[in-house]
Write a protein that holds these residues in place. Structure first.
Motif, PDB file in Angstrom:
ATOM      1  N   MET A 107     -37.779 -76.740 -30.258  1.00 42.99           N
ATOM      2  CA  MET A 107     -37.239 -75.645 -29.435  1.00 42.99           C
ATOM      3  C   MET A 107     -35.899 -76.004 -28.794  1.00 42.99           C
ATOM      4  N   LEU A 108     -35.772 -77.225 -28.299  1.00 44.54           N
ATOM      5  CA  LEU A 108     -34.577 -77.564 -27.510  1.00 44.54           C
ATOM      6  C   LEU A 108     -33.501 -78.262 -28.331  1.00 44.54           C
ATOM      7  N   GLU A 109     -33.914 -78.961 -29.386  1.00 50.32           N
ATOM      8  CA  GLU A 109     -32.914 -79.693 -30.186  1.00 50.32           C
ATOM      9  C   GLU A 109     -32.777 -79.138 -31.596  1.00 50.32           C
ATOM     10  N   GLN A 110     -33.536 -78.091 -31.905  1.00 54.12           N
ATOM     11  CA  GLN A 110     -33.516 -77.467 -33.242  1.00 54.12           C
ATOM     12  C   GLN A 110     -33.676 -78.510 -34.346  1.00 54.12           C
ATOM     13  N   GLN A 111     -34.509 -79.496 -34.083  1.00 56.71           N
ATOM     14  CA  GLN A 111     -34.762 -80.519 -35.093  1.00 56.71           C
ATOM     15  C   GLN A 111     -35.751 -79.974 -36.116  1.00 56.71           C
TER      16      GLN A 111
END
Ligand code: SF4
Length: 220
Positions: free
Chosen positions: A26-30
């Motif tokens: 969600m936060l790093e689009q990994q």
């Protein structure tokens, strides 16, 4: 919650698999592929086209968009069956008649019990209920390899857990903090293992920074 950015409801499932995994997505689009994710994508192809089919008394809608402003979630249902029933209700997207909606979420592999899948399915049903003011008492997971359904009762316990998880995800989004890794048996099959590095010890510098700021604490 001031931030009203919507969160993909599949993260409900990811969060229950591992909070850090949900944070990295969600936060790093990994993203990372594993045998499981590749199989899952391939097996889902035929329900990832928006379509409507009539099978007897059941209307089958595939790849249906859903949203909940209350829970800040959005996503797609693989399949929603609309079953003609006297105690059902009328829907603007269905022919005349009373229907009860019955979401079916496709999962790769054999029939098994996975709490995170049940919560994802429950979240889909709760989105539909909010959108149309209907009541959805049950739904099903369909396991592609064994070609079998497992019916899930959408009880208060599951609904409460979905609301709590949606709240935790919204908080994580607002804080912009990815939880620290907690190595477990789940890491073995996790497609983000290389990115996450769950077995690498935390440096003293990052540990001190985390103590100072609360960054990446596990109680997100
Ligand atoms: S490798 Fe383990 S700790 Fe890291 S995201 Fe995956 S499951 Fe979570």
């Amino acid at each position: 919650m001031e931030n009203d950015e919507l969160i993909p409801l599949s993260y409900i499932s990811q969060y229950h698999y591992c909070k850090r995994r949900a944070g990295l997505l969600m936060l790093e689009q990994q993203w990372g592929e594993s045998t499981d994710t590749v199989k899952g994508t391939a097996e889902h192809q035929h329900v990832h086209t928006t379509d409507v089919n009539v099978r007897g008394d059941v209307i089958v809608l595939t790849d249906m968009c859903v949203i909940s402003k209350e829970m800040q979630l959005f996503g797609r249902c693989d399949v929603v069956e609309a079953r003609k029933e006297r105690q059902g209700m009328c829907f603007p997207f269905l022919p005349e008649g009373r229907y009860v909606l019955y979401p079916v979420e496709y999962k790769h592999g054999k029939l098994r019990i996975e709490r995170e899948y049940e919560l994802q399915l429950c979240a889909q049903a709760m989105c539909l209920e909010e959108m149309y003011g209907c009541s959805i008492p049950k739904a099903a997971l369909f396991f592609i390899s064994s070609h079998r359904r497992k019916e899930i009762l959408l009880d208060d316990t599951r609904r409460d857990e979905v609301r709590q998880t949606a709240g935790s995800l919204a908080q994580m989004l607002a804080d912009q903090k990815v939880p620290r890794p907690v190595a477990s048996a789940r890491c073995i099959r996790c497609s983000l293992k290389e990115i996450c590095q769950p077995d690498v010890p935390e440096s003293a510098e990052s540990y001190l920074k985390r103590l100072e700021t609360g960054w990446g604490s596990d109680d997100v």
